[in-house]
Design an enzyme around this catalytic site. Sequence first.
Site: not given
Length: 478
Positions: A111, A247, A245, A249
């Site tokens: 992340s 990744d 961010d 999400d």
Amino acid sequence: MKNIYNTYDVINKSGINFGTSGARGLVTDFTPEVCARFTISFLTVMQQRFSFTTVALAIDNRPSSYAMAQACAAALQEKGIKTVYYGVIPTPALAHQSISDKVPAIMVTGSHIPFDRNGLKFYRPDGEITKDDENAIIHVDASFMQPKLEQLTISTIAARNYILRYTSLFPMPFLKNKRIGIYEHSSAGRDLYKTLFKMLGATVVSLARSDEFVPIDTEAVSEDDRNKAITWAKKYQLDAIFSTDGDGDRPLIADEYGNWLRGDILGLLCSLELAADAVAIPVSCNSTISSGNFFKHVERTKIGSPYVIAAFAKLSANYNCIAGFEANGGFLLGSDVYINQRLLKALPTRDALLPAIMLLFGSKDKSISELVKKLPARYTYSNRLQDISVKTSMSLINLGLTDQEDFLQYIGFNKHHILHSDVTDGFRITIDNNNIIHLRPSGNAPELRCYAEADSQEDACNIVETVLSNIKSKLGRA
């Protein structure tokens, strides 16, 4: 002769721990054996509760992620489980496909955490794993062979279905006259987002694509990123800037002036557009969400999507349309909902796209800043000190619990006194001028996070910087 490993022994020696969302640690600790161990343990727990023959797998753009995915796939193959590898896609795209196919999934992602770290995020066939699942995973005692890493073949189905999930809701391209900037950096969804927003009618401007991994933290936006957004908005005459961010999400969205919206304000606007009856939010979110009579019920939780998801079970018993969102921008749809008379299925995991799309849909005939101005004038801000151990963070929090006067002196607010304290997650205080200060250790990295709330954005920012500056000085970090 191949080496045989024991899962329980490997994880206890690995230095890898479950954090706020997934197993996180140093890249050097995520050896092929450790990745295989987590995979086998996850598989074992899932097989006790579900029936399946396939596991979905995807990664972010971190340089270490592909090799970690290879180790996960090798472990699954050893146990006779087929792997469908979706390549670099946003975490919610993987979760959406996993839930649709009723199979477990593994996302290799760190992340927003620092470059030298990475992580594994696990999904059940019905959504994110629970804290009970995490506990079961770390206590599995099973043997496995040293993984043999092989090349992985990419399937594009998950990316296509994630795009379709949102484009199918809008018969008309409602962004036809909008100019949307995509701050691409190294986001896992940077190519997918361009495709989607173009399909919704927008003119898309690509911004700051990076070949090197950039750990963007939507909850601690850097001064450089704040300045860049203001410059981009003016230079390219943008109606909005969208980013995420690493990744994909957690969203990061700026208005037409390049001002980044706080994640909880974005979540509030999205929930209102969805006509949610009840919401679950972490204690770090803006207090006006609870006091503003926006919803029939607001459930406050500890920080982290697993706690928000856990609250959905309670809310679903009494309310039809439920959602959850966080100060970092993560938005979770806890129930099915209709948009333009079209069904949008629940997706109980952090999703960056839904709040962005609903914000843009709500502002199709006006500006984003106009929507924000309609909300009560209460402002939040957050930042962090990196390389601060959990032990150090907890010592500071314990000081607040045992000696409030010394605590206020330590953080630079000795001229005030505490009206109210909350220990739901860390130490959150309301002081005598009604400002809020909240300290907690990050669950994902060795960081101390500070949140503040005040009647002006300037005051909220000043509170955080004063607190962190005083802590740095006391720790000899100045």
